[in-house]
Design an enzyme around this catalytic site. Structure first.
Site, PDB file in Angstrom:
ATOM      1  N   LYS A   1       9.153  36.628  43.441  1.00  0.00           N
ATOM      2  CA  LYS A   1       9.027  38.272  43.577  1.00  0.00           C
ATOM      3  C   LYS A   1       8.928  38.658  45.076  1.00  0.00           C
ATOM      4  O   LYS A   1       9.390  39.647  45.336  1.00  0.00           O
ATOM      5  CB  LYS A   1       7.696  38.501  42.590  1.00  0.00           C
ATOM      6  CG  LYS A   1       7.907  38.091  41.350  1.00  0.00           C
ATOM      7  CD  LYS A   1       6.790  38.451  40.373  1.00  0.00           C
ATOM      8  CE  LYS A   1       6.821  37.946  39.004  1.00  0.00           C
ATOM      9  NZ  LYS A   1       5.618  38.284  38.304  1.00  0.00           N
ATOM     10  N   ARG A   2       8.274  37.971  45.692  1.00  0.00           N
ATOM     11  CA  ARG A   2       8.098  38.432  46.824  1.00  0.00           C
ATOM     12  C   ARG A   2       9.301  38.368  47.809  1.00  0.00           C
ATOM     13  O   ARG A   2       9.713  39.419  48.577  1.00  0.00           O
ATOM     14  CB  ARG A   2       7.009  37.524  47.649  1.00  0.00           C
ATOM     15  CG  ARG A   2       6.229  38.185  48.963  1.00  0.00           C
ATOM     16  CD  ARG A   2       5.037  37.029  49.407  1.00  0.00           C
ATOM     17  NE  ARG A   2       5.520  35.773  49.421  1.00  0.00           N
ATOM     18  CZ  ARG A   2       6.138  35.060  50.184  1.00  0.00           C
ATOM     19  NH1 ARG A   2       6.463  35.847  51.335  1.00  0.00           N
ATOM     20  NH2 ARG A   2       6.342  33.958  50.062  1.00  0.00           N
TER      21      ARG A   2
END
Ligand code: GLU
Length: 482
Positions: free
Chosen positions: A243-244
């Site tokens: 996600k990051r």
């Protein structure tokens, strides 16, 4: 009867990998006439947010697959406490009073590699343990991994095959934290047992947890479920999707917002790590249900393709165009109406129904319908270059003749596409023009561009008034330029 579950933790939005796990569970349930359970793993109060829960539901609702039963772990703490007590009672668990300090082990027991337990805590007598607990000393409840003798924990994963690990390599993992909250391992296994889950289908990152889970299921006296772990999804450079690092690429809602049909996205996700063994790619929901088996799941990581500029996988885009193409036009019109409205166009149902078939094979996403069909909905065309009106093998004078003639022949008579075609073809030959030389100026005059849907249908749907107005406007522009 098969019972499967999808168990997201509400710590972020619905991730592409989680969506695929959900879909594989759902297909497995539907293929086998089983039950699909949604279980929200929200025991970790520090990391869970309502916002994340909402966005997970939003993603799941968009996928539009549904589920049969729903549970929230935060409402089932009682069950985990009772199970923990029983494990303690039966000697499968013990209290570990080691104070957690910065240097010491975390509650999960992840300290230095190879750490197994605090032997003195494991050896504590029950009486002593009860006394310290009664005195209010904080403790972590740990699973007593069988050690003397050590044994192999073995299972056959339905995707990855035979798996084995010695208990000499499994630490005494925590069941309850010092706060009394259950760990993932504990809550998950207690629930899987209580909900009579028959098949645990989840990401490959949980493969090694399974050894612990098997020990726990045994201790709980539960029927052992089958396990199937799904290959990782990776970025084009081989990195695990995160996600990051990969932001919008991994969010399901990115695809929704880009104008994807849920069925196309579901189809795309299915092909990440599974195939029907017969080279089919575009598959409807029904076809997927019919074809889905765990034997078709691959072991190798599946690559999601994207670039820094474009988060959408080209394969997904292609599948979306195929799914759009095979929708009944009335259904597609229903889906496009709100898209056009959001773009600020006034759209009647009738108009949507007439425009849709003309653009159906020209759009890859629902959003494409805005730029492809704008000229049907606006009164005034966006400015275009009058040079576009001039056919390739022709000149301005020729364009003018074509448009002036069109203006006359279209001003009265039947305005059905067949009648329009007949009259325009006759007009072209009357002027000694090739079809293309006649039609291009008209197309550009009415649509504002060369690349547009089939001409005669387009004219019919645009309507006589608009067509005449725009042709007259184009004539004016050409005259002004000459
Ligand atoms: N809540 C866990 C996760 O999101 C569930 C894993 C499992 O399916 O057991 O990873």
């Amino acid at each position: 009867m098969a019972r499967v579950r999808f168990a997201p933790s509400p710590t972020g939005y619905l991730h592409i990998g989680s969506a695929r796990t959900f879909i594989f569970n759902w297909l497995f349930a539907r293929h086998n006439g089983g039950t699909m359970i949604l279980r929200i793993d929200d025991t970790d109060v520090e990391r869970n947010t309502e916002e994340s829960l909402d966005s997970i539901f939003e993603g799941l609702r968009w996928l539009d697959l549904g589920w049969d039963e729903q549970y929230r772990q935060s409402e089932r703490f009682r069950l985990y406490r009772d199970a923990a007590e029983a494990l303690l009672e039966n000697g499968f668990a013990y209290r570990d009073f080691t104070p957690p300090d910065a240097k010491a082990l975390s509650e999960e027991g992840e300290g230095k590699a190879g750490w197994l337990c605090h032997p003195e805590m494991r050896a504590l007598s029950r009486a002593e343990s009860d006394r310290r607990a009664a005195a209010g000393e904080p403790f972590v409840l740990r699973f007593r991994v069988p050690r003397e003798p050590e044994r192999a924990v073995v299972f056959r994963d339905l995707v990855y095959g035979e798996q084995s690990k010695s208990t000499a390599d499994i630490e005494d993992f925590a069941l309850l934290r010092s706060t009394g909250a259950p760990t993932y391992h504990h809550a998950s296994c207690v629930d899987d047992a209580d909900l009579r889950i028959t098949h645990i289908i989840r990401g490959q990152d949980h493969l090694t947890n399974t050894f612990k889970h098997i020990l726990l299921f045994e201790a709980l006296g539960a029927r052992m479920p089958e396990f199937a772990h799904l290959p990782l999804l990776i970025a084009p450079d081989g990195a695990k999707l995160s996600k990051r690092r990969h932001g919008p690429v991994v969010s399901v809602l990115t695809y929704r917002d880009a104008g994807f049909l849920p069925d196309a996205y579901v189809n795309f996700l299915c092909l990440l790590g599974w195939n029907p063994k017969d080279n089919r790619e575009k598959m409807s929901r029904e076809e997927l249900i019919e074809a889905f088996t765990l034997e078709g799941v691959n072991r190798s990581n599946a690559v999601v393709n994207f670039t820094d500029e474009d988060p959408i996988d080209p394969k997904a885009l292609w599948l979306n165009s195929q799914h759009i193409y095979s929708l009944p036009a009335e259904r597609l019109a229903e889906l496009l109406e709100p898209v056009w409205r959001r773009a600020g166009y006034e759209v009647s149902r009738g108009k949507a129904l007439r425009v849709t078939p003309l653009i159906q094979e020209r759009i890859k996403t629902l959003n494409d319908a805005v730029s492809v069909a704008d000229f049907f909905f606006v009164r005034e065309l966006a400015p275009y270059d009058p040079a576009e009106l001039v056919p390739q093998k022709g000149d301005r004078a020729m364009a003018l003749r074509a448009l002036e003639k069109a203006l006359t022949v279209l001003s009265d008579g039947d305005f059905s596409h067949a009648a329009i075609e007949e009259r325009l073809r006759a007009a072209a030959s009357g002027l000694g023009l090739k079809a293309g030389q006649m039609f291009q100026p008209i197309r550009v005059a009415v649509c504002g561009r060369k690349n547009a849907p089939p001409l005669f249908e387009t004219l019919e749907v645009a309507g006589r008034e608009i067509c005449l107005e725009r042709i007259a406007r184009a004539i004016e522009m050409l005259r002004r330029e000459s």
